[in-house]
Design a protein around this motif. Structure first.
Motif, PDB file in Angstrom:
ATOM      1  N   TYR A  26       0.827  -1.205   0.000  1.00  0.00           N
ATOM      2  CA  TYR A  26       0.000   0.000   0.000  1.00  0.00           C
ATOM      3  C   TYR A  26       0.861   1.256   0.000  1.00  0.00           C
ATOM      4  CZ  TYR A  26      -3.673  -3.202   1.455  1.00  0.00           C
ATOM      5  OH  TYR A  26      -4.559  -4.247   1.511  1.00  0.00           O
ATOM      6  N   PHE A  27       0.315   2.280  -0.628  1.00  0.00           N
ATOM      7  CA  PHE A  27       0.891   3.617  -0.500  1.00  0.00           C
ATOM      8  C   PHE A  27       0.156   4.290   0.642  1.00  0.00           C
ATOM      9  CE2 PHE A  27       0.623   8.174  -1.789  1.00  0.00           C
ATOM     10  CZ  PHE A  27       1.945   8.484  -1.509  1.00  0.00           C
ATOM     11  N   GLU A  28       0.901   4.618   1.700  1.00  0.00           N
ATOM     12  CA  GLU A  28       0.255   5.069   2.916  1.00  0.00           C
ATOM     13  C   GLU A  28       1.172   6.050   3.652  1.00  0.00           C
ATOM     14  OE1 GLU A  28      -1.745   2.764   6.708  1.00  0.00           O
ATOM     15  OE2 GLU A  28      -0.299   1.692   5.478  1.00  0.00           O
ATOM     16  N   PRO A  29       0.698   7.268   3.911  1.00  0.00           N
ATOM     17  CA  PRO A  29       1.528   8.198   4.672  1.00  0.00           C
ATOM     18  C   PRO A  29       1.603   7.779   6.137  1.00  0.00           C
ATOM     19  CG  PRO A  29      -0.621   9.169   4.263  1.00  0.00           C
ATOM     20  CD  PRO A  29      -0.590   7.856   3.535  1.00  0.00           C
ATOM     21  N   ILE A  30       2.767   7.981   6.737  1.00  0.00           N
ATOM     22  CA  ILE A  30       2.953   7.703   8.157  1.00  0.00           C
ATOM     23  C   ILE A  30       3.113   9.055   8.852  1.00  0.00           C
ATOM     24  CG2 ILE A  30       4.462   6.632   9.864  1.00  0.00           C
ATOM     25  CD1 ILE A  30       5.148   4.641   7.460  1.00  0.00           C
ATOM     26  N   ILE A  31       2.189   9.363   9.738  1.00  0.00           N
ATOM     27  CA  ILE A  31       2.148  10.676  10.385  1.00  0.00           C
ATOM     28  C   ILE A  31       2.360  10.452  11.876  1.00  0.00           C
ATOM     29  CG2 ILE A  31       0.721  12.709  10.839  1.00  0.00           C
ATOM     30  CD1 ILE A  31      -0.783  11.787   8.176  1.00  0.00           C
ATOM     31  N   ASN A  32       3.403  11.087  12.428  1.00  0.00           N
ATOM     32  CA  ASN A  32       3.778  10.750  13.803  1.00  0.00           C
ATOM     33  C   ASN A  32       3.304  11.782  14.821  1.00  0.00           C
ATOM     34  OD1 ASN A  32       5.467  12.875  13.477  1.00  0.00           O
ATOM     35  ND2 ASN A  32       7.289  11.850  14.218  1.00  0.00           N
ATOM     36  N   CYS A  33       2.123  12.326  14.609  1.00  0.00           N
ATOM     37  CA  CYS A  33       1.550  13.170  15.649  1.00  0.00           C
ATOM     38  C   CYS A  33       0.043  12.952  15.623  1.00  0.00           C
ATOM     39  CB  CYS A  33       1.885  14.643  15.438  1.00  0.00           C
ATOM     40  SG  CYS A  33       1.153  15.324  13.957  1.00  0.00           S
ATOM     41  N   ASN A  34      -0.629  13.419  16.628  1.00  0.00           N
ATOM     42  CA  ASN A  34      -2.082  13.243  16.675  1.00  0.00           C
ATOM     43  C   ASN A  34      -2.715  14.081  15.568  1.00  0.00           C
ATOM     44  OD1 ASN A  34      -1.976  11.518  18.857  1.00  0.00           O
ATOM     45  ND2 ASN A  34      -2.044  13.202  20.318  1.00  0.00           N
ATOM     46  N   HIS A  35      -3.533  13.442  14.779  1.00  0.00           N
ATOM     47  CA  HIS A  35      -4.199  14.137  13.686  1.00  0.00           C
ATOM     48  C   HIS A  35      -5.644  13.672  13.641  1.00  0.00           C
ATOM     49  CE1 HIS A  35      -2.587  10.400  12.013  1.00  0.00           C
ATOM     50  NE2 HIS A  35      -3.588  10.420  11.158  1.00  0.00           N
ATOM     51  N   THR A  36      -6.479  14.518  13.071  1.00  0.00           N
ATOM     52  CA  THR A  36      -7.907  14.216  13.067  1.00  0.00           C
ATOM     53  C   THR A  36      -8.411  13.806  11.695  1.00  0.00           C
ATOM     54  OG1 THR A  36      -8.366  16.552  12.747  1.00  0.00           O
ATOM     55  CG2 THR A  36      -8.361  15.758  15.002  1.00  0.00           C
ATOM     56  N   ALA A  37      -7.633  14.065  10.638  1.00  0.00           N
ATOM     57  CA  ALA A  37      -8.074  13.672   9.299  1.00  0.00           C
ATOM     58  C   ALA A  37      -6.883  13.682   8.363  1.00  0.00           C
ATOM     59  CB  ALA A  37      -9.144  14.628   8.775  1.00  0.00           C
ATOM     60  N   VAL A  38      -6.960  12.805   7.367  1.00  0.00           N
ATOM     61  CA  VAL A  38      -5.958  12.745   6.304  1.00  0.00           C
ATOM     62  C   VAL A  38      -6.711  12.703   4.991  1.00  0.00           C
ATOM     63  CG1 VAL A  38      -4.073  11.421   5.267  1.00  0.00           C
ATOM     64  CG2 VAL A  38      -4.389  11.383   7.736  1.00  0.00           C
ATOM     65  N   ARG A  39      -6.209  13.422   4.001  1.00  0.00           N
ATOM     66  CA  ARG A  39      -6.767  13.313   2.658  1.00  0.00           C
ATOM     67  C   ARG A  39      -5.625  12.982   1.712  1.00  0.00           C
ATOM     68  NH1 ARG A  39     -10.545  17.556  -0.708  1.00  0.00           N
ATOM     69  NH2 ARG A  39     -10.862  16.187  -2.498  1.00  0.00           N
ATOM     70  N   VAL A  40      -5.818  11.942   0.922  1.00  0.00           N
ATOM     71  CA  VAL A  40      -4.825  11.516  -0.054  1.00  0.00           C
ATOM     72  C   VAL A  40      -5.458  11.623  -1.432  1.00  0.00           C
ATOM     73  CG1 VAL A  40      -3.401   9.595  -0.872  1.00  0.00           C
ATOM     74  CG2 VAL A  40      -3.743   9.928   1.594  1.00  0.00           C
ATOM     75  N   THR A  41      -4.832  12.418  -2.292  1.00  0.00           N
ATOM     76  CA  THR A  41      -5.293  12.564  -3.674  1.00  0.00           C
ATOM     77  C   THR A  41      -4.140  12.165  -4.590  1.00  0.00           C
ATOM     78  OG1 THR A  41      -6.649  14.433  -2.967  1.00  0.00           O
ATOM     79  CG2 THR A  41      -6.378  14.123  -5.339  1.00  0.00           C
ATOM     80  N   ILE A  42      -4.415  11.243  -5.511  1.00  0.00           N
ATOM     81  CA  ILE A  42      -3.393  10.739  -6.429  1.00  0.00           C
ATOM     82  C   ILE A  42      -3.881  10.968  -7.852  1.00  0.00           C
ATOM     83  CG2 ILE A  42      -2.136   8.679  -7.185  1.00  0.00           C
ATOM     84  CD1 ILE A  42      -2.501   7.681  -4.254  1.00  0.00           C
ATOM     85  N   TYR A  43      -2.949  11.389  -8.702  1.00  0.00           N
ATOM     86  CA  TYR A  43      -3.267  11.741 -10.085  1.00  0.00           C
ATOM     87  C   TYR A  43      -2.531  10.802 -11.032  1.00  0.00           C
ATOM     88  CZ  TYR A  43      -4.630  16.046  -7.755  1.00  0.00           C
ATOM     89  OH  TYR A  43      -5.210  16.954  -6.907  1.00  0.00           O
ATOM     90  N   ASN A  44      -3.041  10.729 -12.278  1.00  0.00           N
ATOM     91  CA  ASN A  44      -2.301  10.009 -13.300  1.00  0.00           C
ATOM     92  C   ASN A  44      -1.542  11.014 -14.167  1.00  0.00           C
ATOM     93  OD1 ASN A  44      -4.208  11.097 -15.045  1.00  0.00           O
ATOM     94  ND2 ASN A  44      -5.239   9.164 -15.438  1.00  0.00           N
ATOM     95  N   ARG A  45      -0.915  10.514 -15.225  1.00  0.00           N
ATOM     96  CA  ARG A  45      -0.116  11.381 -16.084  1.00  0.00           C
ATOM     97  C   ARG A  45      -0.930  12.491 -16.725  1.00  0.00           C
ATOM     98  NH1 ARG A  45       2.421   6.833 -18.816  1.00  0.00           N
ATOM     99  NH2 ARG A  45       4.032   6.317 -17.330  1.00  0.00           N
ATOM    100  N   GLU A  46      -2.195  12.201 -16.963  1.00  0.00           N
ATOM    101  CA  GLU A  46      -3.066  13.210 -17.587  1.00  0.00           C
ATOM    102  C   GLU A  46      -3.624  14.171 -16.540  1.00  0.00           C
ATOM    103  OE1 GLU A  46      -3.538   9.741 -18.281  1.00  0.00           O
ATOM    104  OE2 GLU A  46      -2.144  10.075 -19.937  1.00  0.00           O
TER     105      GLU A  46
END
Length: 97
Positions: A23-43
């Motif tokens: 998996y592609f997954e960010p590792i965040i080492n502090c208390n957080h309430t939300a994460v948003r991951v947006t991934i794009y293609n070449r276009e």
């Protein structure tokens, strides 16, 4: 006060079924309430866009479920700290099988 929140975002993942680095997954080492991951293609079309507490991408197209082709995908990841600070990271991840 500013949160010295550190994040580690891998630059490569291998969703090939061997249970390692699937998996592609960010590792965040502090208390957080939300994460948003947006991934794009070449276009520059969005191929993945999710938010939650722990978001990870399995390298598949979210609608068709088909594995995406190998290559380099730009991303924007933002997360909200408990203090209400938004931290944004941009970069590229390599998908290889």
């Amino acid at each position: 006060s500013l949160c010295f929140c550190q994040s580690y975002i891998p630059n490569r993942f291998t969703p090939d079924g061997d249970l390692y680095n699937e998996y592609f997954e960010p590792i965040i080492n502090c208390n957080h309430t939300a994460v948003r991951v947006t991934i794009y293609n070449r276009e520059q079309l969005v191929v993945f866009d999710e938010q939650g507490l722990n978001v990870k991408w399995d390298g598949k197209h979210p609608e068709s479920g088909e594995p995406m082709q190998q290559g380099i995908y730009p991303y924007i990841i933002s997360f909200l700290t408990e203090e209400g600070q938004t931290i944004t990271r941009e970069g590229f991840v390599t998908l290889s099988r």
